[in-house]
Design an enzyme around this catalytic site. Structure first.
Site, mmCIF file in Angstrom:
data_model
loop_
_atom_site.group_PDB
_atom_site.id
_atom_site.type_symbol
_atom_site.label_atom_id
_atom_site.label_comp_id
_atom_site.label_asym_id
_atom_site.label_seq_id
_atom_site.Cartn_x
_atom_site.Cartn_y
_atom_site.Cartn_z
ATOM 1 N N ARG A 60 -2.294 -2.806 14.033
ATOM 2 C CA ARG A 60 -2.167 -2.049 12.658
ATOM 3 C C ARG A 60 -0.821 -1.367 12.699
ATOM 4 O O ARG A 60 -0.202 -0.862 11.601
ATOM 5 C CB ARG A 60 -3.106 -1.244 12.381
ATOM 6 C CG ARG A 60 -3.160 -0.322 10.990
ATOM 7 C CD ARG A 60 -4.536 0.075 10.468
ATOM 8 N NE ARG A 60 -5.391 0.695 11.564
ATOM 9 C CZ ARG A 60 -5.104 1.840 11.930
ATOM 10 N NH1 ARG A 60 -4.285 2.764 11.424
ATOM 11 N NH2 ARG A 60 -6.105 2.324 12.956
ATOM 12 N N TYR A 113 4.481 -4.462 -13.529
ATOM 13 C CA TYR A 113 3.344 -5.129 -13.498
ATOM 14 C C TYR A 113 1.957 -4.123 -13.682
ATOM 15 O O TYR A 113 1.824 -3.138 -13.253
ATOM 16 C CB TYR A 113 3.387 -5.709 -11.943
ATOM 17 C CG TYR A 113 1.743 -6.387 -11.570
ATOM 18 C CD1 TYR A 113 1.324 -7.234 -12.151
ATOM 19 C CD2 TYR A 113 1.204 -5.819 -10.368
ATOM 20 C CE1 TYR A 113 -0.047 -7.825 -11.769
ATOM 21 C CE2 TYR A 113 -0.108 -6.185 -9.881
ATOM 22 C CZ TYR A 113 -0.634 -7.353 -10.787
ATOM 23 O OH TYR A 113 -1.913 -7.769 -10.252
ATOM 24 N N ASP A 187 10.864 -3.033 -7.444
ATOM 25 C CA ASP A 187 10.278 -4.209 -7.284
ATOM 26 C C ASP A 187 11.097 -5.436 -7.493
ATOM 27 O O ASP A 187 11.401 -5.796 -8.670
ATOM 28 C CB ASP A 187 8.944 -4.123 -8.150
ATOM 29 C CG ASP A 187 8.167 -5.496 -7.907
ATOM 30 O OD1 ASP A 187 8.621 -6.462 -7.474
ATOM 31 O OD2 ASP A 187 6.929 -5.125 -8.024
ATOM 32 N N LYS A 212 4.374 -14.206 -3.943
ATOM 33 C CA LYS A 212 5.052 -14.967 -5.000
ATOM 34 C C LYS A 212 5.978 -15.973 -4.261
ATOM 35 O O LYS A 212 5.702 -16.669 -3.537
ATOM 36 C CB LYS A 212 5.626 -14.064 -6.033
ATOM 37 C CG LYS A 212 4.322 -13.029 -6.780
ATOM 38 C CD LYS A 212 3.337 -13.848 -7.281
ATOM 39 C CE LYS A 212 2.117 -12.911 -7.805
ATOM 40 N NZ LYS A 212 1.781 -11.725 -7.389
HETATM 41 N N1 LCS Z 1 4.690 -6.518 -8.362
HETATM 42 C C1 LCS Z 1 4.882 -7.564 -9.151
HETATM 43 C C2 LCS Z 1 5.968 -7.686 -10.047
HETATM 44 C C3 LCS Z 1 3.717 -8.369 -9.314
HETATM 45 O O1 LCS Z 1 3.946 -9.475 -10.118
HETATM 46 C C4 LCS Z 1 2.601 -8.176 -8.647
HETATM 47 C C5 LCS Z 1 1.194 -9.373 -8.658
HETATM 48 C C6 LCS Z 1 2.482 -7.420 -7.619
HETATM 49 C C7 LCS Z 1 3.618 -6.561 -7.450
HETATM 50 C C8 LCS Z 1 1.181 -6.995 -6.903
HETATM 51 O O2 LCS Z 1 1.361 -7.988 -5.878
HETATM 52 P P1 LCS Z 1 -0.035 -8.591 -5.143
HETATM 53 O O3 LCS Z 1 -0.902 -7.334 -4.625
HETATM 54 O O4 LCS Z 1 -0.912 -9.274 -6.062
HETATM 55 O O5 LCS Z 1 0.520 -9.373 -3.976
HETATM 56 N N2 LCS Z 1 1.592 -10.001 -10.070
HETATM 57 C C9 LCS Z 1 0.561 -10.766 -10.413
HETATM 58 C C10 LCS Z 1 0.770 -11.430 -11.735
HETATM 59 O O6 LCS Z 1 1.536 -11.340 -12.645
HETATM 60 N N3 LCS Z 1 0.020 -12.309 -11.713
HETATM 61 O O7 LCS Z 1 -1.167 -11.875 -10.878
HETATM 62 C C11 LCS Z 1 -0.539 -11.253 -9.797
#
Ligand code: LCS
Length: 399
Positions: A60, A113, A187, A212
């Site tokens: 951790r 998001y 972000d 992503k």
């Molecule tokens: N930041 C952005 C710009 C994102 O698009 C997402 C997830 C996150 C943070 C959060 O990331 P995660 O915890 O899912 O790894 N975006 C998503 C979307 O547009 N569709 O499904 C998830």
């Protein structure tokens, strides 16, 4: 590593952060699938806990497979240090918990998001942190929103889901001019460090959903944060260790290290195909409006040209006839998958208002300028002609 020092992006995406396997000479990163690390004696355990001796303690707090990934992402972002998390939301919330406490104030862009928006507007609000949402393209509005207790300015660019572009250099200069202690956090998920490096533009911290493009293969949920070593150490030892516990597993870290080797060639292909698809959509008689930073008609085109080295692979558009017409298209695509997430080899399409951004009320969507009928398109790595042919047949179902 010597190999990293002045190498190009593609070389660093492959070699930066990697440690030689001195035991067996493995080419790729060993997966250190272990929760804990054995100390030689009590003295050594105590020294490691007081940071008098380098070395691992418990996964951790750090793990060798993760260390390679963290160093690689930091190198690509031009940051002093990086840290990985078990999701993008884990990265964002760990950074927020580190910077903010009850009584603090945040200025955030209104287009975020959906879960980040929810974390600020519903989550942190419960713990006494207030957020003012503004359109940070409007620098006067941003300046006006900053208060004496503002601790963080938070933006996405290109933003999810509208592909809004904000001027990172101008925002950092303005915010630091008002109060140099305000943390500027962005972000960088949509752009990736290949297309945009916000730390070089004056931002303090970048966060990512490495689920992503950075991983790029649709098989991992993960996140990352990059910034100054001092700050990232605070996130590691407080935001992540004590507050969220959002720790990435070594298997996932291995997959992301593998994905990163091809980040540059994948991004180049995503950008090129997205340009073709955006040009096709822009001319389509059933499309009302296309939002894509590579089109000269996009209001952020000039800023995107200045701060990004390519437009990215995300497009959003409005079908004439609004939400109903959009659904007729989405329900009839065959090659493109109706799914949330983005940045994968497979082309994905979704409806933000009812899916990724359903955390916004209808009124909040309107205030943020997110159209109810907007469709979001993550252009994959298939042949552009096949993606366009699928859209073409899909549009025949739009009545
Ligand atoms: N930041 C952005 C710009 C994102 O698009 C997402 C997830 C996150 C943070 C959060 O990331 P995660 O915890 O899912 O790894 N975006 C998503 C979307 O547009 N569709 O499904 C998830």
């Amino acid at each position: 590593m010597k190999k990293d020092a002045k190498a190009g992006f593609a070389t660093r995406a492959i070699h930066a952060g990697m440690r030689k396997d001195t035991v067996y000479g493995a080419l790729t990163a060993p997966i250190y699938q272990t929760s804990t690390f054995i100390f030689k004696d009590c003295e050594q355990g105590a020294r490691r806990f007081t940071c008098q001796e380098e070395g691992f303690i418990y996964s951790r707090l750090g793990n060798p497979t993760l260390m390679m990934l963290e160093d690689k992402i930091a190198n690509l972002e031009g940051a002093e240090a990086g840290l990985c998390f078990s999701s993008g939301m884990g990265a964002i919330s760990s950074v927020f918990w580190t910077i903010l406490k009850a009584g603090d104030h945040v200025v955030a862009d209104s287009v975020l998001y959906g879960c980040t928006f929810a974390l600020l507007s519903h989550g942190l609000a419960r713990y006494g942190v207030e957020t003012t949402f503004v359109d940070t393209r409007d620098l006067a509005a941003l300046k006006k929103a900053i208060k004496p207790n503002t601790k963080m300015v938070y933006v996405e660019t290109p933003a999810n889901p509208t592909l809004k572009i904000v001027d990172l250099d101008a925002i950092a200069k303005l915010v630091k001019g008002v109060n140099k202690d305000i943390m500027c956090v962005v972000d960088n998920t949509f752009a990736t460090p290949y297309l945009q490096r916000p730390i070089e533009l004056g931002f303090d911290v970048t966060v990512h959903s490495t689920t992503k493009y950075i991983n790029g293969h649709g098989d991992v949920i993960a996140g990352a944060a990059c910034g100054k070593l001092d700050f990232i150490t605070q996130v590691r030892l407080f935001g992540q260790k004590d507050m969220t516990g959002s720790v990435l597993g070594p298997q996932e870290a291995f997959l992301i290290l593998r994905g990163l080797k091809t980040l540059q060639i994948r991004m180049e292909r995503h950008c090129a195909t997205a340009m073709e698809v955006a040009a096709y959509l822009d001319k389509h008689p059933k499309v009302e409006k296309v939002h894509f930073p590579g089109l000269k008609t996009h209001d952020g085109y000039e800023i995107a040209q200045k701060q990004m080295s390519g437009p990215g692979g995300m497009i959003s558009f409005e079908v004439k006839g609004g939400r109903k017409a959009g659904a007729q298209l989405l329900d009839n695509l065959e090659l493109c998958s109706l799914a949330v997430s983005l940045g994968d080899a497979e082309t994905l399409i979704e409806h933000p208002a009812s899916m990724t951004h359903s955390t916004y009320t209808a009124e909040e969507l309107k205030e943020a300028g997110i159209p109810e009928g907007l469709v979001r398109f993550s252009v994959g790595l298939e042949d552009a002609a096949d993606i366009i042919a699928d859209l073409e047949q899909g549009f025949t179902h739009v009545k």
